[in-house]
Design an enzyme around this catalytic site. Sequence first.
Site, PDB file in Angstrom:
ATOM      1  N   ASP A  73     -18.412 -27.975  21.692  1.00 57.53           N
ATOM      2  CA  ASP A  73     -19.543 -28.463  20.903  1.00 57.53           C
ATOM      3  C   ASP A  73     -19.096 -28.883  19.512  1.00 57.53           C
ATOM      4  O   ASP A  73     -19.393 -28.220  18.497  1.00 57.53           O
ATOM      5  CB  ASP A  73     -20.647 -27.390  20.853  1.00 57.53           C
ATOM      6  N   ASP A  93     -22.321 -31.662  30.551  1.00 56.82           N
ATOM      7  CA  ASP A  93     -23.642 -31.066  30.307  1.00 56.82           C
ATOM      8  C   ASP A  93     -24.488 -32.023  29.485  1.00 56.82           C
ATOM      9  O   ASP A  93     -24.692 -31.825  28.287  1.00 56.82           O
ATOM     10  CB  ASP A  93     -23.421 -29.731  29.565  1.00 56.82           C
ATOM     11  N   LYS A 112     -27.569 -33.154  30.631  1.00 57.24           N
ATOM     12  CA  LYS A 112     -28.989 -32.873  30.909  1.00 57.24           C
ATOM     13  C   LYS A 112     -29.822 -34.146  31.022  1.00 57.24           C
ATOM     14  O   LYS A 112     -30.777 -34.363  30.278  1.00 57.24           O
ATOM     15  CB  LYS A 112     -29.577 -31.991  29.798  1.00 57.24           C
ATOM     16  N   ILE A 139     -36.563 -41.682  34.252  1.00 61.79           N
ATOM     17  CA  ILE A 139     -37.101 -42.090  35.548  1.00 61.79           C
ATOM     18  C   ILE A 139     -35.954 -42.114  36.571  1.00 61.79           C
ATOM     19  O   ILE A 139     -34.774 -42.229  36.175  1.00 61.79           O
ATOM     20  CB  ILE A 139     -37.819 -43.465  35.472  1.00 61.79           C
ATOM     21  N   PRO A 140     -36.275 -41.977  37.848  1.00 64.68           N
ATOM     22  CA  PRO A 140     -35.216 -41.858  38.874  1.00 64.68           C
ATOM     23  C   PRO A 140     -34.156 -42.954  38.801  1.00 64.68           C
ATOM     24  O   PRO A 140     -32.951 -42.681  38.852  1.00 64.68           O
ATOM     25  CB  PRO A 140     -36.005 -41.925  40.193  1.00 64.68           C
ATOM     26  N   THR A 163     -32.142 -21.870  27.556  1.00 62.06           N
ATOM     27  CA  THR A 163     -32.000 -20.470  27.113  1.00 62.06           C
ATOM     28  C   THR A 163     -32.488 -20.276  25.670  1.00 62.06           C
ATOM     29  O   THR A 163     -32.623 -19.153  25.205  1.00 62.06           O
ATOM     30  CB  THR A 163     -30.529 -20.012  27.235  1.00 62.06           C
ATOM     31  N   GLY A 181     -19.654 -20.394  24.305  1.00 59.38           N
ATOM     32  CA  GLY A 181     -19.722 -21.335  23.194  1.00 59.38           C
ATOM     33  C   GLY A 181     -19.376 -20.653  21.899  1.00 59.38           C
ATOM     34  O   GLY A 181     -18.268 -20.127  21.721  1.00 59.38           O
ATOM     35  N   ARG A 182     -20.361 -20.606  21.011  1.00 61.63           N
ATOM     36  CA  ARG A 182     -20.094 -20.142  19.651  1.00 61.63           C
ATOM     37  C   ARG A 182     -19.585 -18.711  19.559  1.00 61.63           C
ATOM     38  O   ARG A 182     -18.940 -18.360  18.571  1.00 61.63           O
ATOM     39  CB  ARG A 182     -21.378 -20.325  18.809  1.00 61.63           C
TER      40      ARG A 182
END
Length: 275
Positions: A30, A79, A81, A85-86, A138, A227-228
């Site tokens: 990140d 990642d 995400k 639309i499809p 999360t 991660g952090r």
Amino acid sequence: MNDIISGSWQEYLQSPRFDWVRRRTYLALDVPTWTQAQDLVELFGDAVRGYKVGLELFCGDGPMALRELHRRGKRVFLDIKLHDIPHTVAGAIRSVCVPGVEMVNVHTAGGREMLLAAREAVDILKEPPLLIGVTVLTSINENLWHELGFTSLSETVSVMARLSADCGLDGVVAAAIDVPRIRTVTPAHFITVVPGIRPLGSAKHDQARSLTPGEALHLGADRLVLGRAVTLVADKKKALAGIWDEMNGVLQAQGDVNLSVQNPTPEGPRRGDAV
Ligand code: C5P
């Protein structure tokens, strides 16, 4: 294996236990530039299963980072995400899934048609990555969830996981606390990828539903995103070694039954076991 930890750790690094632990971790890159990401990759080498390229790096030096990680033989969890639309999601998948990407994700909230379009787009790739659905972030807790007008957060996670499995996805990203519930509504090969990992006493940052690495494994998580809790501390190698230690403790407490794919859990081998 690089010399991430010296001394007594050397023996551990050669052991099947370490391999089991390593295969379950991604380190999140990140940072905004490949130069910064490269420092982390050089520091950690093959000590993790692979590296997570998220929105920050992808929007900065994305294509270069993916090329360079592949050139170095590193696995990538992309990642990003996707949620659109499809038709757009399918096109984005075809554009971003370059060699070396072993896992890519889409927001389950995009709905059945989008998930099916993503599945179809992945399936026609030469080297199809695992397709993973993001359930509820999360960083979202019950209060934030209700503010959005939704009711039960945990029930939504179950619905999203079931829908993902129904649409042929390979697994979901979820908070560790939700893993047992997800297991009850998905097939045995369905994998759970868990971010928001925080060893005891480490800063939570913006994560609202975090658990320790040991708790996450204990609840049945297949792959952990670090991660952090590793990248933002002064002694990064020591932080990772502490996490290994905790993961290893869970494996030992389970009598090492899950140590190899040849000796799987009662439900059979899971995709999370794959090298
Ligand atoms: O630094 P930290 O351990 O919080 O990093 C978690 C990483 O996992 C971030 O890159 C974040 O984007 C990602 N992630 C998450 N929650 C999800 C999906 C991905 O925190 N549901």
